[in-house]
Design an enzyme around this catalytic site. Structure first.
Site, PDB file in Angstrom:
ATOM      1  N   GLU A   1      -3.623   3.269   4.472  1.00  0.00           N
ATOM      2  CA  GLU A   1      -4.541   2.480   3.667  1.00  0.00           C
ATOM      3  C   GLU A   1      -3.880   1.226   3.096  1.00  0.00           C
ATOM      4  OE1 GLU A   1      -6.041   6.747   3.517  1.00  0.00           O
ATOM      5  OE2 GLU A   1      -4.099   5.756   3.259  1.00  0.00           O
TER       6      GLU A   1
ATOM      7  N   GLN B   1      -9.209  15.716  -4.125  1.00  0.00           N
ATOM      8  CA  GLN B   1      -9.082  14.295  -3.800  1.00  0.00           C
ATOM      9  C   GLN B   1      -9.837  13.402  -4.785  1.00  0.00           C
ATOM     10  OE1 GLN B   1      -9.893  13.669   0.452  1.00  0.00           O
ATOM     11  NE2 GLN B   1      -7.721  14.029   0.875  1.00  0.00           N
TER      12      GLN B   1
ATOM     13  N   MET C   1      18.288  -9.715   0.274  1.00  0.00           N
ATOM     14  CA  MET C   1      18.268 -10.367  -1.024  1.00  0.00           C
ATOM     15  C   MET C   1      18.945  -9.498  -2.083  1.00  0.00           C
ATOM     16  SD  MET C   1      17.484 -13.283  -2.281  1.00  0.00           S
ATOM     17  CE  MET C   1      16.124 -14.103  -1.429  1.00  0.00           C
TER      18      MET C   1
END
Length: 582
Positions: free
Chosen positions: A49, A112, A469
């Site tokens: 998702e 859920q 980085m």
């Protein structure tokens, strides 16, 4: 017309002109998916998702249209959170639709269940929990209106399962009435007059342009103002492409990894014209010393941004394009010869550059070659880290919506799914994802999505075997104690092939161009593993919270300049010898 709530959702999306949605089905949202089955709307099945949210984001950034993503309840909805926060920070229009447990089960820890409206309240422009099925058409119309007007941003609609199955009268509203939501589009005439006066009096003006210019479609107006009044222009990371990267007035990006010329110009200007920016900390550093001697004009559609970080003398609330158009009606042509000469001197003394190291493949070189072979016309999506900065520095963006990158939130894992979304939205464009070995692995599963849909995204992994980085900061500020920054990665080429994509590996500079050419000839997705110098840093660099006076890397830039000049002289001498021999 009577229909089920789930059918009303799909019908509303069709009315809004939605052509594609990105999503992942689950129990609580299956009603919507059942009606999508018969719809002309294209559904892209992602593998996570978060990928759906980033694809909707990339689609929106590349096209200017709102992106749409769909997820089920609970973990499906919470997996959208990072993508929504990314879009919120960068003002990207997204409409997210999530399934929810039935209304009677809300608050009972049902299977859920997650309070997604509560979770996303701080990271969306607005959100809705649909409690009355009759409100559904109005809510969807409002969601698209809110997402795309004023300062754009993500809007979430949480759809309980029983609302999706309820019967509703579908009458889709044409107009939207939101008494508490009235964005200001036209700037105050007196403030615009004050701005025009300040521009006419300025000796050292600078245009400081951000993502708001791209959102409002104001690039042409910025260009006209810069050329008419000979104003040097710098764009934030989110503003790249709002001003032509090859134009003589362009200074490059300012801030932490911005060009020396851009940072010196911001520091020494007497007029700072800020358009569609929020004076974020990556640009300002220490706000107490930022552009200390300038009069500041700030044009932004969001009044909350005016004065939030930096005190300004001439605030103008309004749409960037409309305000600039009104301003152009009042400003006269000007030429700032001495100021332009000073800026040109800075450009020549401290150009962007990198020291080539014997036997090492330089990551900046890879970006330069991508730029050359695409003619500067590709859509470039990036993840976050060193590679993002090198892409911003060495790919010159001439058009808006060419650069797709997470700015405010700095989201690793964004680049590849965003590139997929951009490719879906602009199927005829060359789309490249410039990523790192750390970032790419965060959503590498979306290779399956690219392969399934035969999307010709080209992924350039600048593989330096580190979280680059992080390693750079550890080198500079943590006594070279490389704690948890070494990255063990898979064979990216073989991994790509396992997904059904094409994989390639490059270890030498001489192989970069032929490999890129081969990749661009492939019709489907390609992953190129560029095994680059592991210890290379991004220069210049202003440490967080510091000022231009603390800029680092100037010696490195000078060495790079000397190296280039020496190579050029050697090349000229060689050409003379060859001519003599002939």
């Amino acid at each position: 017309m009577r229909m089920k709530g789930a059918q009303a959702v799909v019908a509303a999306l069709e009315r809004e002109g939605v052509e594609v949605v990105f999503g992942y089905p689950g129990g609580a949202i299956l009603g919507v998916y059942d009606y999508l089955y018969d719809s002309k709307i294209r559904h892209i099945l992602t593998r996570h998702e978060q990928g759906a949210a980033h694809m909707a984001d990339g689609y929106a950034r590349a096209t200017g249209k709102p992106g749409v993503c769909i997820a089920t309840s609970g973990p499906g909805a919470t997996n959208l959170v990072t993508g929504l926060a990314t879009a919120h920070m960068d003002s990207i229009p997204i409409v997210a639709i999530t399934g929810q447990v039935g209304r009677d089960a809300i608050g009972r820890d049902a299977f859920q269940e997650a309070d997604i409206t509560g979770i996303t309240l701080p990271i969306t422009k607005h959100n809705y929990l649909v409690k009355n099925p009759a409100d559904l058409p109005r809510i969807i119309r409002e969601a698209f209106h809110i997402a795309t007007t004023g300062r754009p941003g993500p809007v979430l609609i949480d759809l309980p399962k029983d609302v999706a199955t309820a019967e509703v009268d579908f009458e889709y509203p044409v107009d939207v009435e939101l008494p508490g939501y009235k964005p200001t589009y036209h700037g105050h005439p007196r403030q615009i007059q004050e701005a025009a006066k300040a521009i006419s009096e300025a000796k050292r003006p600078i245009l400081y342009v951000g993502g708001g210019v791209i959102a409002s479609g104001a690039a042409r107006e910025v260009f006209e103002l810069a050329e008419r009044c000979s104003i040097p222009t710098t764009t934030t990371l989110m503003g790249l492409g709002a001003f032509p990267g090859r134009h003589p007035l362009f200074l490059g990006m300012p801030g932490m990894h911005g060009t020396v010329a851009a940072n010196f110009a911001l520091d020494q200007c007497d007029l700072l014209i800020a358009v569609g920016v929020r004076f974020d900390d990556r640009v300002t550093g220490d706000v107490r010393t930022f552009s200390p001697n300038s009069v500041k004009i700030h044009i932004d559609i969001d009044p909350a941004e005016i004065g939030k970080n930096v005190k300004v003398q001439i605030p103008i609330v309004g749409d960037a394009r409309l305000v600039l158009r009104a301003l152009l009606d009042q400003v006269e042509p000007a030429l700032h010869t001495e100021w332009l000469a000073q800026i040109q001197a800075w450009k020549e003394e401290y150009p962007l550059g990198y020291v080539e190291r014997s036997g090492a493949l330089m990551p900046q070189f890879v970006v330069e070659k991508v730029y050359e072979l695409t003619g500067g016309n590709a859509v470039i999506a990036t993840d976050v880290g060193q590679h993002q900065m090198w892409a911003a520095q060495y790919y010159l963006f001439d058009q808006p919506r060419q650069f797709v990158s997470s700015g405010g939130l700095g989201t690793m894992g964004f680049g590849f799914p965003a590139a997929i979304g951009a490719q879906v939205g602009r199927p005829d464009a060359a789309v490249f994802c410039i990523s790192g070995d750390g970032s790419f692995q965060m959503n590498v599963q979306e290779l399956a999505t690219a392969v399934e849909n035969n999307l010709p995204v080209k992924v350039c992994v600048l593989n330096n075997t580190f979280l680059g980085m992080v390693r750079q900061w550890q080198e500079l500020f943590y006594r070279e104690r490389y704690s948890a920054s070494r990255m063990v990665s898979p064979d990216f080429a073989r991994l790509a092939e396992a997904y059904g994509a094409t994989g390639m590996v490059v270890r030498k500079a001489e192989d970069v161009i032929p490999t890129l050419r081969r990749a661009m000839e492939v019709e489907g997705p390609v992953v190129i593993d560029f095994q680059v110098a592991p210890g290379e840093n991004v220069w210049p660099f202003i440490p967080a919270g510091k000022s231009v006076a603390q800029i680092m890397g100037l010696e490195e830039l000078k060495k790079a300049k000397e190296q280039r000049e020496a190579r050029a002289q050697a090349g000229q001498a060689g050409a003379v010898r060859r001519e003599g021999q002939a």
